[in-house]
Design a protein around this motif. Sequence first.
Motif, mmCIF file in Angstrom:
data_model
loop_
_atom_site.group_PDB
_atom_site.id
_atom_site.type_symbol
_atom_site.label_atom_id
_atom_site.label_comp_id
_atom_site.label_asym_id
_atom_site.label_seq_id
_atom_site.Cartn_x
_atom_site.Cartn_y
_atom_site.Cartn_z
ATOM 1 N N MET A 42 26.316 78.703 -26.306
ATOM 2 C CA MET A 42 26.735 77.415 -26.854
ATOM 3 C C MET A 42 25.756 76.315 -26.468
ATOM 4 S SD MET A 42 28.689 75.666 -28.703
ATOM 5 C CE MET A 42 29.792 77.013 -29.106
ATOM 6 N N VAL A 101 33.908 72.981 -31.595
ATOM 7 C CA VAL A 101 33.819 74.388 -31.185
ATOM 8 C C VAL A 101 33.670 74.548 -29.669
ATOM 9 C CG1 VAL A 101 32.504 76.524 -31.444
ATOM 10 C CG2 VAL A 101 32.934 75.067 -33.433
ATOM 11 N N LEU A 105 36.324 76.316 -27.315
ATOM 12 C CA LEU A 105 35.865 77.517 -26.626
ATOM 13 C C LEU A 105 36.096 77.430 -25.129
ATOM 14 C CD1 LEU A 105 34.386 80.236 -26.854
ATOM 15 C CD2 LEU A 105 32.243 78.994 -26.558
ATOM 16 N N VAL A 222 40.843 75.445 -33.304
ATOM 17 C CA VAL A 222 39.920 75.017 -34.361
ATOM 18 C C VAL A 222 40.650 74.921 -35.698
ATOM 19 C CG1 VAL A 222 37.855 75.655 -35.676
ATOM 20 C CG2 VAL A 222 37.900 75.954 -33.193
#
Length: 294
Positions: A42, A101, A105, A222
């Motif tokens: 990420m 995201v 996450l 999400v």
Amino acid sequence: MSTATKAREVAAQTAPGYRASRTLPLRVEALRQWRRRRTLVMGGVLAALPFIMIIAFAVGGGPDRRGGGNGRITLIDTATASGANFAATCLFVSAGFLLVVPVALFCGDTVASEASWSSLRYLLASPVPRARLLWSKLVVALAFSLAAMVLLPVVALAAGTIAYGWGPLKLPAGGALAAGDTVPRLALAVAFVFVSQLVTAGLAFWLSTRTDAPLGAVGGAVGLTIVGNVLDAVTALGSWREFLPAHWQFAWADALQPQLEWGGMVKGAVVSVSYALVLFALAFRGFSRKDIVS
């Protein structure tokens, strides 16, 4: 039996030197999360985005400064005016979805992943109190989420300054912010984006305490965030949209005006924090009563 007597009996049954506050230190949890592959991936994606956009502008000849033929100048049309403009553009194109995201996450994977590895019950048997475990994981998850949001504009500002030079932040509506004012304003914009994403963090964290599937918690957060964006696009809802966190997600643009506007950001922050507090409270309450079998 008095409360003091009960407290003395509980203390007498614990191991010598045991302190609940010393279990699962934040630095230990932070190191565990830092070494996860998804954290590195990420971070790499967010750091690479500004360079991808620079290449795209170079290949495409730069943004269309005529506003895409409709005469309306947008923030993207001024992306190559300066490093500050480029950083603001990167924040604009990523705030609506990409920055959702990492928050989902980091907050959704934190507890559910322990359950999926069948290590959650062993952590609690260490013994780590449930509230302590959740608190440590939540603080670290929010810290990593904030770091992800800071990483993108910092890299964009540095890369944009190298590519397009340092200068004032030119505004699409006309005028400009002095170069010395751009960094504090961008910092304020990033801070609001983080606050506005607390709803997603709360959703992901609550779902993480309810399921043993990390992808379920992350995907659920999400997905619900996308549903909020869709509902905000339904103009028939009228003023009811103001109760949706998605309605205020771009209020940070008010920080990039010649005269700083606080109204939209304050309303958006109140809505987001209110939802987040309820979701965090549900997570702690539900986890305290949950039968941990994994």
